[in-house]
Design an enzyme around this catalytic site. Structure first.
Site, PDB file in Angstrom:
ATOM      1  CG  ASP A  24      13.202 -43.948 -39.670  1.00 43.01           C
ATOM      2  OD1 ASP A  24      13.729 -43.571 -40.727  1.00 43.01           O
ATOM      3  OD2 ASP A  24      12.204 -43.387 -39.179  1.00 43.01           O
ATOM      4  NE  ARG A  25      10.193 -44.306 -45.587  1.00 44.10           N
ATOM      5  CZ  ARG A  25       9.701 -43.662 -46.631  1.00 44.10           C
ATOM      6  NH1 ARG A  25      10.178 -42.478 -46.982  1.00 44.10           N
ATOM      7  NH2 ARG A  25       8.706 -44.208 -47.343  1.00 44.10           N
ATOM      8  CG  ASN A  84      12.673 -36.641 -35.705  1.00 41.66           C
ATOM      9  OD1 ASN A  84      13.568 -35.826 -35.821  1.00 41.66           O
ATOM     10  ND2 ASN A  84      12.283 -37.425 -36.698  1.00 41.66           N
ATOM     11  CG  ASP A 109       7.839 -46.544 -38.155  1.00 45.97           C
ATOM     12  OD1 ASP A 109       7.237 -46.643 -37.069  1.00 45.97           O
ATOM     13  OD2 ASP A 109       9.044 -46.222 -38.225  1.00 45.97           O
ATOM     14  CB  VAL A 111      18.885 -41.572 -32.552  1.00 50.36           C
ATOM     15  CG1 VAL A 111      18.605 -40.127 -32.119  1.00 50.36           C
ATOM     16  CG2 VAL A 111      19.999 -42.173 -31.716  1.00 50.36           C
TER      17      VAL A 111
END
Length: 261
Positions: free
Chosen positions: A109-110, A9, A129, A7
């Site tokens: 996510d990182r 942004n 990214d 998920v």
């Protein structure tokens, strides 16, 4: 088969894996006001259109940088797929040491990208990214995450430019033929593409210098990674599935630990 959900942004990325094999991947827009039922109906429809049933999915894992949607998506999994997904949160086994001031500040996510990149490409590494933000993640020679850089995202920068001016149009993010644009569209495309190429090249060069040089692979992921990688020679690998492959790996090592424990 298992379902990996990332998920973000801007988009929610889904992938279905059978072991290490990718069966299906797709993305939908992130919408904060959508309910679990709306996301569930959307997901089932896409699965069915690709010859899959909800009963084919035996488990899943969720990574999110949008806290208001955590419950919505997890609840959707329970209602429509019959399982509670693993959450990428403190306590989940990742095998990576986060050597930063506050590990809880590091986005999910990182973490996933770093774990996935180390598994696939070794270390030391720089992982770039190109998402809603442009992030640079630095993995040292011990395989530890030692920090990085957060810069504006490409699409967000373009949106800011368009929304903040009266006459600039919305343009496609693609490489113009020349740096010197002959019209408004190519002027804007040049600024976005070549501007971010310069940003990435400069920051990566500075990071490598701070790391003492040597052989440091640069891995790029995210929506605009290919566009920027074509402009600079500093990116070694473009891997669009880095995050989802990482989630699949984390699901397997954590579910195996639960079964064995």
């Amino acid at each position: 088969m298992i379902l990996c959900i990332d998920v973000g942004n801007t988009n929610i990325k889904y992938a279905v894996y059978n072991g290490e094999k990718l069966v299906l991947s797709f993305r939908v827009a992130t919408e904060h006001k959508k309910t679990s039922d709306e996301y569930g109906g959307q997901l089932l429809g896409i699965l069915q259109n690709n010859g899959l049933k909800s009963s084919d999915i035996e488990g899943g894992i969720l990574s999110s940088v949008v806290p208001p949607l955590d419950y919505t998506i997890a609840h959707m999994c329970g209602l429509y797929l019959g399982f509670k997904p693993l959450m990428l949160a403190p306590g989940l086994k990742t095998g990576m040491n986060l050597r930063v001031d506050n590990a809880r500040e590091v986005g999910a996510d990182r973490v996933v990208n770093n774990v996935s990149a180390v598994k696939k490409y070794g270390y030391p590494l720089i992982v770039v990214d190109f998402g809603t933000a442009t992030t640079f993640n630095v993995i040292d020679s011990k395989g530890e995450f030692i920090g990085g850089v957060i810069a504006p995202g490409i699409k967000g920068s373009l949106d800011s430019l368009v929304n903040g001016t009266a006459k600039l149009p919305r343009v496609e993010i693609e490489r113009p033929a020349n740096v010197i644009g002959k019209n408004t569209v190519t002027n804007m495309q040049s600024g976005i593409v070549y501007g971010f190429a310069g940003l990435v090249e400069y920051i990566v060069t500075k990071i490598k210098r701070e790391m003492g040089g040597g052989s440091i692979k640069v891995v790029a992921t995210g929506g605009f990674s290919e566009v920027i990688a074509k402009e600079i020679g500093i990116i070694d690998v473009v891997d669009k599935l880095l995050t989802l492959d990482g989630l699949n790996y984390l699901y397997r090592i954590n579910s195996a630990e639960v079964k064995n424990g």
